[in-house]
Design a protein around this motif. Structure first.
Motif, mmCIF file in Angstrom:
data_model
loop_
_atom_site.group_PDB
_atom_site.id
_atom_site.type_symbol
_atom_site.label_atom_id
_atom_site.label_comp_id
_atom_site.label_asym_id
_atom_site.label_seq_id
_atom_site.Cartn_x
_atom_site.Cartn_y
_atom_site.Cartn_z
ATOM 1 N N LYS A 47 32.884 38.986 -18.992
ATOM 2 C CA LYS A 47 34.031 38.610 -17.989
ATOM 3 C C LYS A 47 35.414 39.056 -18.566
ATOM 4 C CE LYS A 47 33.286 36.872 -14.671
ATOM 5 N NZ LYS A 47 32.901 37.609 -13.179
ATOM 6 N N VAL A 51 37.848 41.126 -16.573
ATOM 7 C CA VAL A 51 39.213 40.657 -16.344
ATOM 8 C C VAL A 51 40.469 41.504 -16.747
ATOM 9 C CG1 VAL A 51 40.991 38.901 -16.944
ATOM 10 C CG2 VAL A 51 38.805 38.324 -15.860
ATOM 11 N N TYR A 52 40.187 42.041 -17.971
ATOM 12 C CA TYR A 52 41.041 42.896 -18.719
ATOM 13 C C TYR A 52 41.240 44.353 -18.169
ATOM 14 C CZ TYR A 52 44.308 44.435 -22.475
ATOM 15 O OH TYR A 52 45.150 45.013 -23.116
ATOM 16 N N ILE A 55 42.278 43.643 -13.570
ATOM 17 C CA ILE A 55 43.427 42.874 -13.141
ATOM 18 C C ILE A 55 44.574 43.599 -13.894
ATOM 19 C CG2 ILE A 55 44.792 40.890 -13.216
ATOM 20 C CD1 ILE A 55 42.255 39.175 -13.221
ATOM 21 N N PHE A 64 49.358 39.584 -11.085
ATOM 22 C CA PHE A 64 48.216 39.831 -11.199
ATOM 23 C C PHE A 64 47.387 40.153 -9.982
ATOM 24 C CE2 PHE A 64 48.465 37.344 -15.299
ATOM 25 C CZ PHE A 64 48.851 38.561 -15.986
ATOM 26 N N SER A 71 47.293 40.104 -3.209
ATOM 27 C CA SER A 71 46.753 39.573 -2.022
ATOM 28 C C SER A 71 48.081 38.960 -1.464
ATOM 29 C CB SER A 71 45.859 38.677 -2.362
ATOM 30 O OG SER A 71 46.420 37.422 -3.205
ATOM 31 N N ILE A 72 49.011 38.439 -2.073
ATOM 32 C CA ILE A 72 50.392 37.756 -1.366
ATOM 33 C C ILE A 72 51.087 38.970 -0.562
ATOM 34 C CG2 ILE A 72 52.351 36.606 -1.584
ATOM 35 C CD1 ILE A 72 51.016 35.041 -3.655
ATOM 36 N N ASN B 2 44.265 31.432 -3.470
ATOM 37 C CA ASN B 2 43.812 32.844 -3.572
ATOM 38 C C ASN B 2 44.911 33.772 -3.927
ATOM 39 O OD1 ASN B 2 45.133 32.633 -1.061
ATOM 40 N ND2 ASN B 2 43.608 33.414 -0.052
ATOM 41 N N SER B 3 45.833 33.444 -4.437
ATOM 42 C CA SER B 3 46.876 34.446 -4.827
ATOM 43 C C SER B 3 46.425 35.261 -6.122
ATOM 44 C CB SER B 3 48.113 33.669 -5.104
ATOM 45 O OG SER B 3 47.935 32.603 -6.138
ATOM 46 N N PHE B 4 45.329 34.805 -6.883
ATOM 47 C CA PHE B 4 45.089 35.318 -8.162
ATOM 48 C C PHE B 4 43.575 35.816 -7.923
ATOM 49 C CE2 PHE B 4 47.356 34.226 -11.946
ATOM 50 C CZ PHE B 4 48.651 34.348 -11.433
ATOM 51 N N PRO B 5 43.137 37.105 -8.407
ATOM 52 C CA PRO B 5 41.763 37.413 -8.321
ATOM 53 C C PRO B 5 40.677 36.551 -8.602
ATOM 54 C CG PRO B 5 43.117 39.150 -9.330
ATOM 55 C CD PRO B 5 44.087 37.684 -9.430
ATOM 56 N N ILE B 7 37.751 37.204 -10.374
ATOM 57 C CA ILE B 7 37.333 37.170 -11.580
ATOM 58 C C ILE B 7 38.417 36.412 -12.535
ATOM 59 C CG2 ILE B 7 36.081 39.294 -11.175
ATOM 60 C CD1 ILE B 7 38.335 40.810 -12.481
ATOM 61 N N PHE B 8 39.621 36.269 -12.379
ATOM 62 C CA PHE B 8 40.487 35.641 -13.178
ATOM 63 C C PHE B 8 39.923 34.060 -13.302
ATOM 64 C CE2 PHE B 8 43.937 32.668 -13.963
ATOM 65 C CZ PHE B 8 44.539 33.214 -15.266
ATOM 66 N N PHE B 9 39.578 33.526 -12.077
ATOM 67 C CA PHE B 9 39.143 31.897 -12.080
ATOM 68 C C PHE B 9 37.865 31.938 -12.461
ATOM 69 C CE2 PHE B 9 42.551 32.091 -9.199
ATOM 70 C CZ PHE B 9 43.326 30.877 -9.784
ATOM 71 N N ASP B 10 36.904 33.174 -12.635
ATOM 72 C CA ASP B 10 35.747 32.894 -13.321
ATOM 73 C C ASP B 10 35.752 32.850 -14.570
ATOM 74 O OD1 ASP B 10 34.365 33.599 -10.770
ATOM 75 O OD2 ASP B 10 34.270 35.783 -11.018
ATOM 76 N N LEU B 11 36.685 33.671 -15.167
ATOM 77 C CA LEU B 11 36.973 33.775 -16.720
ATOM 78 C C LEU B 11 37.426 32.287 -17.045
ATOM 79 C CD1 LEU B 11 37.021 34.942 -19.640
ATOM 80 C CD2 LEU B 11 39.192 35.709 -19.097
ATOM 81 N N ILE B 14 34.794 29.691 -17.338
ATOM 82 C CA ILE B 14 33.746 29.981 -18.566
ATOM 83 C C ILE B 14 34.500 29.485 -19.769
ATOM 84 C CG2 ILE B 14 32.812 31.898 -20.261
ATOM 85 C CD1 ILE B 14 32.366 33.500 -17.857
ATOM 86 N N GLU B 27 43.295 28.069 -18.397
ATOM 87 C CA GLU B 27 44.507 28.953 -17.648
ATOM 88 C C GLU B 27 45.252 29.860 -18.577
ATOM 89 O OE1 GLU B 27 44.476 27.149 -13.217
ATOM 90 O OE2 GLU B 27 46.459 27.302 -14.431
ATOM 91 N N LEU B 34 45.119 38.411 -20.838
ATOM 92 C CA LEU B 34 45.430 39.367 -19.856
ATOM 93 C C LEU B 34 46.632 40.028 -20.500
ATOM 94 C CD1 LEU B 34 44.985 37.844 -16.345
ATOM 95 C CD2 LEU B 34 44.584 40.198 -17.083
#
Lengths: 202, 202
Positions: A47, A51-52, A55, A64, A71-72, B2-5, B7-11, B14, B27, B34
């Motif tokens: 992961k 991510v690295y 993103i 990011f 998405s924004i 949902n402004s961030f991908p 996979i970022f929140f997946d990391l 974890i 966070e 990143l």
């Protein structure tokens, strides 16, 4: 201290570079990793790499994103003529949580910091100025941090943007909600008095 | 949000499982990752994998080791007839830092915890009992934590080991150095009074 393998302390050293993580916390995290299940460790390292790798900064605003445009910026319901300038992508997260904003963002990826040797030239302003030149923007909201670097950066942004004749706002600085006056630091309280807002006028 | 991908929140998710790391810290760490340089990220994931792959429990004492036998068990200057029993490998680090101990260790890899469903059977005692049977050990020092689980575990160890007729010690429990009596919790202070030590006797 040689009771543990050197690679263990190598990992502790790397983890202790994380923000807010001291040596003791880094040791605890390294121990935790050693006690994880094999698939959990695989998931963790995969992961981090994912991510690295995926993103990257949004082509328009530097937020990011896993896409070329975030998405924004690619959301048709956001008002592209209103741009909120922030220092870091994480500031976008904080502002989005308020649900008070329907414009788009522009991320400087830093602030002017004479102490750290970050000068005006290093702020990523070019793409924003291009959009101002093309008259795509009507309103700028400056949301840099209310600290020294943020204030210097805000002043610099005002100078740079004012020739384009757009509305420029700075987010309100004052006493935070849910606090008690007696406990607020005097710099904030002083600023709140200077920035006082008329509620009734004769 | 949902402004961030995703996979970022997946990391973040974890990382927030790490001990002592809340969602906000997770966070910040994910943002930090990143912003790392490519070779730093490679070093991080490679070191996690290396540590996880090469560090295994010592065949004799369960301490973390890159060899089959750890550096303490294989050190000829350590007294193998004195064994200090600890719950976790990190306890060895703490004891080694005191420079007050010249024996070897035995790591239980846990403690008896009825709440977490860890029973006597799950303590890794077999290898220790084998050594006691072979009369290799003269002295046992029990250094489990001075909490409920540690005390239950200590009591259980005393029962299990006493048939082998070796000296059994428990590390002293009492008031910590450098504290003030008025601030010490009453359980510790009570224990220190019960465990009081004669300094002059008529």
């Amino acid at each position: 201290m040689n009771s543990f393998p050197k690679i263990f302390f190598d990992l502790v050293e790397i983890i202790s570079r994380f923000p807010g993580i001291g040596k003791r916390s880094a040791e605890r995290i390294a121990f935790f990793i050693l006690r994880m299940k094999p698939d959990e460790v695989k998931q963790l390292t995969a992961k981090i790499e994912e991510v690295y790798q995926y993103i990257k900064p949004c082509r328009i605003c530097n937020n990011f994103s896993t896409q070329e445009v975030c998405s924004i910026c690619s959301n048709s319901s956001r008002d592209k003529s209103i741009v909120c300038i922030v220092e870091e992508p994480k500031d976008i997260l904080a502002i989005e949580k308020t649900s008070q904003y329907r414009g788009v963002y522009y991320v400087l990826l830093g602030s002017i910091s004479p102490l750290e040797g970050i000068t005006e030239e290093e702020l990523n302003l070019r793409k924003l100025l291009n959009r101002l030149e093309r008259k795509e923007i009507k309103e700028i909201i400056i949301a840099t941090d209310p600290d020294n670097e943020g204030e210097i950066t805000a002043q610099f942004l005002i100078e740079k943007i004012s020739p384009y004749k757009v509305k420029i706002y700075r987010i309100a600085i004052g006493v935070p909600l849910g606090t008690q006056i007696e406990y607020i630091d005097s710099a904030t309280l002083g600023k709140a008095l200077i920035e006082k807002k008329a509620v009734l006028d004769f």
